[in-house]
Write a protein that holds these residues in place. Structure first.
Motif, PDB file in Angstrom:
ATOM      1  N   ALA A   1       0.833  -1.201   0.000  1.00 37.32           N
ATOM      2  CA  ALA A   1       0.000   0.000   0.000  1.00 37.32           C
ATOM      3  C   ALA A   1       0.871   1.255   0.000  1.00 37.32           C
ATOM      4  N   GLN A   2       0.372   2.294  -0.627  1.00 35.35           N
ATOM      5  CA  GLN A   2       1.080   3.562  -0.720  1.00 35.35           C
ATOM      6  C   GLN A   2       1.310   4.172   0.658  1.00 35.35           C
ATOM      7  N   ALA A   3       2.498   4.777   0.832  1.00 39.07           N
ATOM      8  CA  ALA A   3       2.869   5.496   2.058  1.00 39.07           C
ATOM      9  C   ALA A   3       2.794   4.605   3.295  1.00 39.07           C
ATOM     10  N   THR A   4       3.176   3.343   3.124  1.00 37.23           N
ATOM     11  CA  THR A   4       3.259   2.416   4.257  1.00 37.23           C
ATOM     12  C   THR A   4       4.585   1.683   4.196  1.00 37.23           C
ATOM     13  N   THR A   5       5.018   1.193   5.341  1.00 38.56           N
ATOM     14  CA  THR A   5       6.165   0.297   5.406  1.00 38.56           C
ATOM     15  C   THR A   5       6.015  -0.546   6.660  1.00 38.56           C
ATOM     16  N   ALA A   6       6.895  -1.514   6.790  1.00 37.26           N
ATOM     17  CA  ALA A   6       6.843  -2.399   7.955  1.00 37.26           C
ATOM     18  C   ALA A   6       8.248  -2.882   8.270  1.00 37.26           C
ATOM     19  N   TRP A   7       8.419  -3.285   9.510  1.00 38.16           N
ATOM     20  CA  TRP A   7       9.679  -3.877   9.952  1.00 38.16           C
ATOM     21  C   TRP A   7       9.359  -5.150  10.722  1.00 38.16           C
ATOM     22  N   GLY A   8      10.070  -6.219  10.419  1.00 36.11           N
ATOM     23  CA  GLY A   8       9.865  -7.469  11.132  1.00 36.11           C
ATOM     24  C   GLY A   8       9.286  -8.529  10.225  1.00 36.11           C
ATOM     25  N   ASP A   9       8.635  -9.498  10.833  1.00 39.19           N
ATOM     26  CA  ASP A   9       8.096 -10.640  10.099  1.00 39.19           C
ATOM     27  C   ASP A   9       6.617 -10.470   9.794  1.00 39.19           C
ATOM     28  N   PRO A  10       6.181 -10.963   8.624  1.00 43.36           N
ATOM     29  CA  PRO A  10       4.746 -10.907   8.320  1.00 43.36           C
ATOM     30  C   PRO A  10       3.935 -11.531   9.450  1.00 43.36           C
ATOM     31  N   GLY A  11       2.847 -10.878   9.802  1.00 41.65           N
ATOM     32  CA  GLY A  11       1.994 -11.356  10.885  1.00 41.65           C
ATOM     33  C   GLY A  11       2.434 -10.869  12.250  1.00 41.65           C
ATOM     34  N   ALA A  12       3.629 -10.306  12.337  1.00 49.23           N
ATOM     35  CA  ALA A  12       4.156  -9.820  13.618  1.00 49.23           C
ATOM     36  C   ALA A  12       5.096  -8.647  13.373  1.00 49.23           C
ATOM     37  N   ALA A  13       4.679  -7.704  12.546  1.00 48.70           N
ATOM     38  CA  ALA A  13       5.555  -6.605  12.156  1.00 48.70           C
ATOM     39  C   ALA A  13       5.078  -5.267  12.699  1.00 48.70           C
ATOM     40  N   VAL A  14       6.030  -4.390  12.929  1.00 52.33           N
ATOM     41  CA  VAL A  14       5.734  -2.987  13.205  1.00 52.33           C
ATOM     42  C   VAL A  14       5.312  -2.392  11.872  1.00 52.33           C
ATOM     43  N   THR A  15       4.179  -1.693  11.835  1.00 51.90           N
ATOM     44  CA  THR A  15       3.727  -1.076  10.591  1.00 51.90           C
ATOM     45  C   THR A  15       3.632   0.434  10.749  1.00 51.90           C
ATOM     46  N   LEU A  16       3.907   1.129   9.676  1.00 56.10           N
ATOM     47  CA  LEU A  16       3.847   2.588   9.656  1.00 56.10           C
ATOM     48  C   LEU A  16       3.004   3.012   8.464  1.00 56.10           C
ATOM     49  N   ARG A  17       2.119   3.991   8.717  1.00 62.99           N
ATOM     50  CA  ARG A  17       1.299   4.585   7.658  1.00 62.99           C
ATOM     51  C   ARG A  17       1.424   6.096   7.742  1.00 62.99           C
ATOM     52  N   CYS A  18       1.695   6.726   6.630  1.00 59.19           N
ATOM     53  CA  CYS A  18       1.703   8.184   6.564  1.00 59.19           C
ATOM     54  C   CYS A  18       0.403   8.627   5.922  1.00 59.19           C
ATOM     55  N   GLY A  19      -0.147   9.717   6.436  1.00 58.58           N
ATOM     56  CA  GLY A  19      -1.379  10.264   5.875  1.00 58.58           C
ATOM     57  C   GLY A  19      -2.614   9.959   6.695  1.00 58.58           C
ATOM     58  N   VAL A  20      -2.425   9.510   7.935  1.00 57.98           N
ATOM     59  CA  VAL A  20      -3.590   9.271   8.789  1.00 57.98           C
ATOM     60  C   VAL A  20      -4.139  10.613   9.262  1.00 57.98           C
TER      61      VAL A  20
END
Length: 160
Positions: free
Chosen positions: A65-84
């Motif tokens: 998804a646009q303006a998102t990223t994650a760190w860690g493993d799928p299902g247990a990752a830190v997620t970041l979203r810009c534009g909230v």
């Protein structure tokens, strides 16, 4: 004397290249939901300045998804979203100072152990969600590591 490649050598090389490309395509991508204002141009500098590793051992992952990223493993990752949507004033506002900058965050903990950090006084706002699987082995102090990137959106208000 130069030898011409045989069709067998070419085919073997082509198969090897396809196998490597196929493995790269299988790298874990993490599903994310873009924020309502993900297309805001102010998100681009934030996204480009994010660290490749968070908390020392959580590698950055691709998201879908646009303006998102994650760190860690799928299902247990830190997620970041810009534009909230920027949050209003809250007693849960905390100032986090780090060597790369100071950011005010609205900090919320849910009953299931998930932590949500949303920038306060910046538009667009940035949201970081930390699942219990991450906090089981890490402090949430890594939120300070995001200050340089988040600092690309100028603050217009501070925690009171």
């Amino acid at each position: 004397m130069l030898r011409r490649p045989t069709s067998r050598r070419v085919a073997t090389a082509s198969l090897a290249a396809l196998a490597v490309a196929g493995l790269a395509a299988c790298a874990p991508s993490i599903g994310a939901v873009p924020a309502d204002d993900a297309a805001n141009p102010a998100c681009a500098p934030v996204m480009l300045a994010l660290p490749e590793t968070l908390a020392g051992d959580l590698p950055q992952r691709d998201t879908n998804a646009q303006a998102t990223t994650a760190w860690g493993d799928p299902g247990a990752a830190v997620t970041l979203r810009c534009g909230v949507t920027p949050p209003g004033p809250s007693p849960d506002c905390q100032r986090v100072e780090s060597p790369t900058g100071t950011v005010d965050w609205i900090v919320e903990a849910s009953d299931d152990g998930t932590w949500r950090f949303t920038t306060y006084g910046r538009e667009p706002a940035v949201e970081v969600v930390v699942p219990p699987a991450v906090t089981a082995g890490h402090s949430t102090s890594f939120i300070g590591d995001l200050a340089q990137a988040v600092g690309n959106v100028e603050p217009t208000a501070e925690c009171t």
